[in-house]
Design a protein around this motif. Structure first.
Motif, PDB file in Angstrom:
ATOM      1  N   GLN A 194       0.846  -1.185   0.000  1.00 35.18           N
ATOM      2  CA  GLN A 194       0.000   0.000   0.000  1.00 35.18           C
ATOM      3  C   GLN A 194       0.888   1.244   0.000  1.00 35.18           C
ATOM      4  O   GLN A 194       1.788   1.370   0.829  1.00 35.18           O
ATOM      5  N   TYR A 195       0.613   2.151  -0.932  1.00 32.48           N
ATOM      6  CA  TYR A 195       1.361   3.396  -1.073  1.00 32.48           C
ATOM      7  C   TYR A 195       0.514   4.558  -0.578  1.00 32.48           C
ATOM      8  O   TYR A 195      -0.690   4.613  -0.828  1.00 32.48           O
ATOM      9  N   ASN A 225      -2.814  -4.679  -9.796  1.00 32.06           N
ATOM     10  CA  ASN A 225      -3.150  -3.396  -9.192  1.00 32.06           C
ATOM     11  C   ASN A 225      -4.220  -2.704 -10.028  1.00 32.06           C
ATOM     12  O   ASN A 225      -4.443  -3.036 -11.193  1.00 32.06           O
ATOM     13  N   LEU A 227      -5.021   1.069  -9.411  1.00 30.08           N
ATOM     14  CA  LEU A 227      -4.566   2.441  -9.647  1.00 30.08           C
ATOM     15  C   LEU A 227      -3.271   2.452 -10.452  1.00 30.08           C
ATOM     16  O   LEU A 227      -2.466   1.519 -10.376  1.00 30.08           O
ATOM     17  N   GLY A 229       0.509   4.259 -11.416  1.00 27.57           N
ATOM     18  CA  GLY A 229       1.650   4.607 -10.580  1.00 27.57           C
ATOM     19  C   GLY A 229       2.914   3.899 -11.013  1.00 27.57           C
ATOM     20  O   GLY A 229       4.020   4.416 -10.843  1.00 27.57           O
ATOM     21  N   CYS A 274       3.429   8.327  -7.309  1.00 24.80           N
ATOM     22  CA  CYS A 274       2.038   8.486  -6.895  1.00 24.80           C
ATOM     23  C   CYS A 274       1.120   8.333  -8.099  1.00 24.80           C
ATOM     24  O   CYS A 274       1.484   8.654  -9.235  1.00 24.80           O
ATOM     25  N   ALA A 275      -0.048   7.818  -7.861  1.00 26.14           N
ATOM     26  CA  ALA A 275      -1.004   7.574  -8.938  1.00 26.14           C
ATOM     27  C   ALA A 275      -1.337   8.881  -9.658  1.00 26.14           C
ATOM     28  O   ALA A 275      -1.316   9.958  -9.056  1.00 26.14           O
ATOM     29  N   GLN A 279      -6.604   9.954  -9.300  1.00 23.86           N
ATOM     30  CA  GLN A 279      -6.254   8.740  -8.571  1.00 23.86           C
ATOM     31  C   GLN A 279      -5.249   9.022  -7.444  1.00 23.86           C
ATOM     32  O   GLN A 279      -5.132   8.250  -6.497  1.00 23.86           O
ATOM     33  N   ASP A 283      -5.225   5.792  -1.551  1.00 21.52           N
ATOM     34  CA  ASP A 283      -4.164   4.837  -1.240  1.00 21.52           C
ATOM     35  C   ASP A 283      -4.026   3.889  -2.425  1.00 21.52           C
ATOM     36  O   ASP A 283      -5.020   3.388  -2.960  1.00 21.52           O
ATOM     37  N   ARG A 284      -2.796   3.642  -2.839  1.00 19.09           N
ATOM     38  CA  ARG A 284      -2.557   2.738  -3.962  1.00 19.09           C
ATOM     39  C   ARG A 284      -2.236   1.353  -3.416  1.00 19.09           C
ATOM     40  O   ARG A 284      -1.212   1.143  -2.767  1.00 19.09           O
ATOM     41  N   SER A 286      -1.599  -2.723  -4.124  1.00 20.02           N
ATOM     42  CA  SER A 286      -1.202  -3.673  -5.161  1.00 20.02           C
ATOM     43  C   SER A 286      -0.767  -4.982  -4.517  1.00 20.02           C
ATOM     44  O   SER A 286      -0.500  -5.047  -3.314  1.00 20.02           O
TER      45      SER A 286
END
Length: 366
Positions: A194-195, A225, A227, A229, A274-275, A279, A283-284, A286
């Motif tokens: 999680q980013y 994933n 999103l 990024g 970052c997305a 987006q 939180d991104r 994956s």
């Protein structure tokens, strides 16, 4: 990749960005032995090192999609645990790279803290190859069956990819599969990531890097994933966005495949920023299956077939990290520590021309 339903729940990927033109290859066609699909796999793995694998219209692929949909909320719930609880399972590098990695532990190219937290789960643990079991919070231990199912299907996918590559390179059908016996200890892992949300600036210098630019040091990565990024480095040295697609996994070659094929296959630099667009506020999340060789496998070039001889460690040749003679496990520890310390010197390698070297190859050794 996740289902269309999950893609419909997020802002659209902007249509104004430089997007990498990755081949889309049908898993169904690979399974059926379609030579065009196999050739596309080789082409993708020699050029960009990345491709989209379309899971639709295949019983194997269709079984994976709902599993992926189920794993995404588990990642979010796990990352929502109190930091104090997550830190009980923190990685103990270099003794172990399993468990939790907190935000900021690694560095980006600029020396800034990374913006990614992740959980690394061992295939050996999930399949019962090693004891004792890897310590994990109950939210993850309760999903061991789900992770085991995904590993089972994922292993089938990578075996079809390995078979296609071996066929196209005129190697024995098990040339790569032999290094990935699931009953033997390996570094193969599932990584839940999680980013943090970020702000995407118009200037390239304003792009917030979430994870250091790197190559994967295993064999093959299967990434899911929703999103954007992920960015890959083009041959021209420009960063291009990878646009996720519903029902498709993102597949890329790792450094091990470059080693074994004498630089024919390509392990390409990539990073996570970052997305894009709207987006960026989310939180991104994956999910990756990072397929790595059995620990005792030797990082030594295969011979024969369409594998060229090696005369130098140039950019289009073998990975120049002193891998010859190392076991896969020794090599992975060396690479992982460099990446953790922000000292990784990886660069895109491989993609050697086959046609000019086919006649110079000797007999096959597996």
């Amino acid at each position: 990749m996740a289902s269309t339903k999950l893609f419909e729940s997020i802002p659209q990927f902007p249509n104004t960005l430089p997007v990498a033109k990755l081949l889309k290859i049908s898993l169904s066609s690979l399974i059926s032995g379609d030579p065009d699909a196999a050739n596309d796999v080789l082409t993708a793995c020699r050029t960009s090192g990345f491709f989209h694998l379309d899971l639709s219209n295949s019983p194997l692929g269709e079984a994976m999609i709902p599993l992926i949909d189920s794993i995404f909320p588990i990642i979010q719930q796990t990352m929502q645990l109190p930091l104090e609880e997550k830190m009980k399972y923190t990685q103990d590098a270099p003794r172990s790279f399993l468990g939790y990695k907190a935000l900021g532990v690694m560095k980006t190219e600029s020396g800034a803290p990374d913006r990614c937290e992740f959980w690394t789960i061992s295939q050996d643990d999930i399949l019962g190859t090693t004891v004792p079991e890897q310590p994990m919070p109950s939210i993850l231990t309760s999903q061991r069956g789900l992770f085991k199912s995904y590993l089972f299907y994922g292993r089938s996918v990578i075996e079809h990819i390995f078979h296609a590559l071996a066929t196209q390179l005129r190697l024995p059908h098990d040339a790569f599969i032999q290094f990935h016996d699931p009953t033997r200890e390996s570094g193969t892992i599932l990584r839940l990531m999680q980013y943090e949300p970020g702000i995407q600036g118009e200037d390239e210098d304003q792009v917030q890097t979430g994870l250091l630019a790197h190559t994967d040091f295993g064999s093959i990565t299967l990434l899911a994933n929703v999103l954007g990024g992920l960015q890959v480095l083009s041959r021209a040295g420009e960063w291009e966005w990878v646009q996720p697609e519903p029902g498709c996994l993102i597949v890329n070659m790792g450094d091990a495949m470059v080693e074994w094929t004498g630089g024919v296959l390509r392990s390409n630099m990539h990073r996570v920023v970052c997305a894009p667009g709207e987006q960026a506020a989310l939180d991104r999340v994956s999910f990756a299956m990072l397929v790595r060789p059995c620990k005792e496998a030797r990082m030594k070039r295969l011979a024969g077939g369409s594998i060229p001889s090696i005369e130098s460690d140039s950019e289009e040749g073998v990975v120049a990290i002193g891998a010859e003679g190392m076991t896969a496990w020794e090599w992975e520890l060396k690479k992982a520590m460099a990446l953790k310390e922000g000292k990784d010197c990886a660069r895109s390698r491989g993609g050697r021309d086959l046609e000019t070297e086919r006649d110079s190859v000797g007999n096959t050794e597996a």
